[in-house]
Design an enzyme around this catalytic site. Sequence first.
Site, PDB file in Angstrom:
ATOM      1  N   ASP A 131       0.819  -1.211   0.000  1.00 26.22           N
ATOM      2  CA  ASP A 131       0.000   0.000   0.000  1.00 26.22           C
ATOM      3  C   ASP A 131       0.851   1.259   0.000  1.00 26.22           C
ATOM      4  OD1 ASP A 131      -2.795  -0.516  -0.085  1.00 26.22           O
ATOM      5  OD2 ASP A 131      -2.714  -1.351   1.917  1.00 26.22           O
ATOM      6  N   ILE A 172      -3.874  -0.217  -3.153  1.00 31.34           N
ATOM      7  CA  ILE A 172      -4.257  -1.630  -3.259  1.00 31.34           C
ATOM      8  C   ILE A 172      -5.724  -1.723  -2.873  1.00 31.34           C
ATOM      9  CG2 ILE A 172      -4.000  -3.974  -2.361  1.00 31.34           C
ATOM     10  CD1 ILE A 172      -1.075  -3.521  -1.982  1.00 31.34           C
ATOM     11  N   ASP A 173      -6.579  -1.821  -3.868  1.00 31.14           N
ATOM     12  CA  ASP A 173      -8.011  -1.996  -3.647  1.00 31.14           C
ATOM     13  C   ASP A 173      -8.296  -3.493  -3.626  1.00 31.14           C
ATOM     14  OD1 ASP A 173     -10.721  -1.598  -3.430  1.00 31.14           O
ATOM     15  OD2 ASP A 173     -11.022  -1.303  -5.574  1.00 31.14           O
ATOM     16  N   THR A 198      -7.826  -5.554  -0.264  1.00 28.95           N
ATOM     17  CA  THR A 198      -6.744  -5.999   0.624  1.00 28.95           C
ATOM     18  C   THR A 198      -6.752  -7.509   0.825  1.00 28.95           C
ATOM     19  OG1 THR A 198      -6.732  -3.882   1.790  1.00 28.95           O
ATOM     20  CG2 THR A 198      -5.806  -5.771   2.948  1.00 28.95           C
ATOM     21  N   HIS A 235     -18.750  -6.170   3.255  1.00 31.58           N
ATOM     22  CA  HIS A 235     -18.741  -5.011   2.367  1.00 31.58           C
ATOM     23  C   HIS A 235     -20.086  -4.760   1.706  1.00 31.58           C
ATOM     24  CE1 HIS A 235     -14.094  -5.425   1.746  1.00 31.58           C
ATOM     25  NE2 HIS A 235     -14.431  -5.008   2.940  1.00 31.58           N
ATOM     26  N   SER A 269     -12.523  -5.965  -5.067  1.00 30.63           N
ATOM     27  CA  SER A 269     -12.008  -4.700  -5.602  1.00 30.63           C
ATOM     28  C   SER A 269     -12.739  -4.218  -6.849  1.00 30.63           C
ATOM     29  CB  SER A 269     -10.505  -4.817  -5.893  1.00 30.63           C
ATOM     30  OG  SER A 269     -10.264  -5.474  -7.118  1.00 30.63           O
ATOM     31  N   LYS A 296     -14.329  -5.663 -10.530  1.00 32.55           N
ATOM     32  CA  LYS A 296     -15.715  -5.916 -10.927  1.00 32.55           C
ATOM     33  C   LYS A 296     -16.169  -4.899 -11.975  1.00 32.55           C
ATOM     34  CE  LYS A 296     -17.024  -5.912  -6.555  1.00 32.55           C
ATOM     35  NZ  LYS A 296     -15.735  -6.090  -5.843  1.00 32.55           N
ATOM     36  N   ARG A 349     -23.708  -3.730  -5.078  1.00 31.75           N
ATOM     37  CA  ARG A 349     -23.071  -3.434  -3.797  1.00 31.75           C
ATOM     38  C   ARG A 349     -24.124  -2.757  -2.920  1.00 31.75           C
ATOM     39  NH1 ARG A 349     -17.441  -2.969  -2.226  1.00 31.75           N
ATOM     40  NH2 ARG A 349     -17.155  -1.609  -0.408  1.00 31.75           N
ATOM     41  N   ASP A 361     -12.707   4.128  -3.933  1.00 33.95           N
ATOM     42  CA  ASP A 361     -13.167   2.771  -4.231  1.00 33.95           C
ATOM     43  C   ASP A 361     -14.054   2.702  -5.468  1.00 33.95           C
ATOM     44  OD1 ASP A 361     -11.905   1.360  -2.164  1.00 33.95           O
ATOM     45  OD2 ASP A 361     -13.478   1.848  -0.734  1.00 33.95           O
TER      46      ASP A 361
END
Length: 356
Positions: free
Chosen positions: A50, A138-139, A141, A235, A259, A262, A276, A289
């Site tokens: 990161d 870093i999307d 983790t 999430h 992440s 998608k 989401r 994000d």
Amino acid sequence: MGLFKMSAYLKETYIAQLAVQRATLLTQKVAAEHLKGVSKEDHSPVTIGDFGAQAIIINSILKNFPGDEVVGEEDSQLIKEKNLGENILSQVQYVQEQDSSNNDSLGVIEDSSALCDIIDKGQSKGGRSGRIWALDPIDGTKGFLRGDQYAVCLALMVDGVVQVGVIGCPNLPHDLNDRNSPVGGLFTAVRGAGSYFQDLKSDLVYPFTRSMRIQVNNSLPVEQARVLEGVEKGHSSHGLQKLIKQALNIQSKSVNLDSQVKYCALAKGDAEIYLRLPKDPAYREKIWDHAAGTLLVHESGGKVTDIYGSPLDFSHGRTLNSQGVIAATTNVHGHIIKAIKQIIGEKGEKLEEYCK
């Protein structure tokens, strides 16, 4: 094809692509060296990756556009507390040597003090005026820790509107539905100029409009649509997502990915829906994000909104002032919003009971 807008951000796009490509080299090196046998509780590889990726990208941006601001996820406090500076610097310098042909364009970081200072330049509060970059080094983790899907994500917002988005996906197959597909993609979108794909490991195609243009798949009716969901149940409300799929009579099994990959798979036509749904009515998504991915889907002919069908607004600061995210092809998006409102109410009157 929006040539005026494309040319207006040609340098920004090129620097963003180079920076994301360099940052993915670092994350892949860290993963190869540190993830074998690591427990999920050991976050040191993520920390190194990161911080190193954020330093590389911010340094690249500010070398070329010194007046710009950056909304980044990290700051240097933990580096200083844990004395991680030299470790991270060694990773950054290795990548700078491997990618030395781009040092004139991206600059170099020469000491750990400078590295910390650069990382701390990612503390912009965002907003609706000026040039602001949204960065997630870093999307995904947990995907990174598993050696699975993650992304390096960067977007340029001008006066609160996303104009450029670049996403590097080191582990994403070129064709999500082909087990033998090569992996690693670089996804690029510029408002008014379209969305594009090229192999992450190859030299950049310049200008980006000479690479492969991608489009969402608007040919499938909603019941045949392929659905993408996050891996982590914390999430997104997987229970509510299941009800929505049932209401729409969607037959296919969802594909779970970490992440912003998608968004990339949707934009490339490998799926038609990304859901989401909020787990907490009070939660607000972070702009880093979604900024790059939202533009990527928009420019590939898709649609991204909150769960009520309103466009995502990136001008409110470091978070979105909305609930959830629905990304889909244009021919199915309206059906999804209608199904959601039938379940939770026009204004989300029943949302809280599905968040428990």
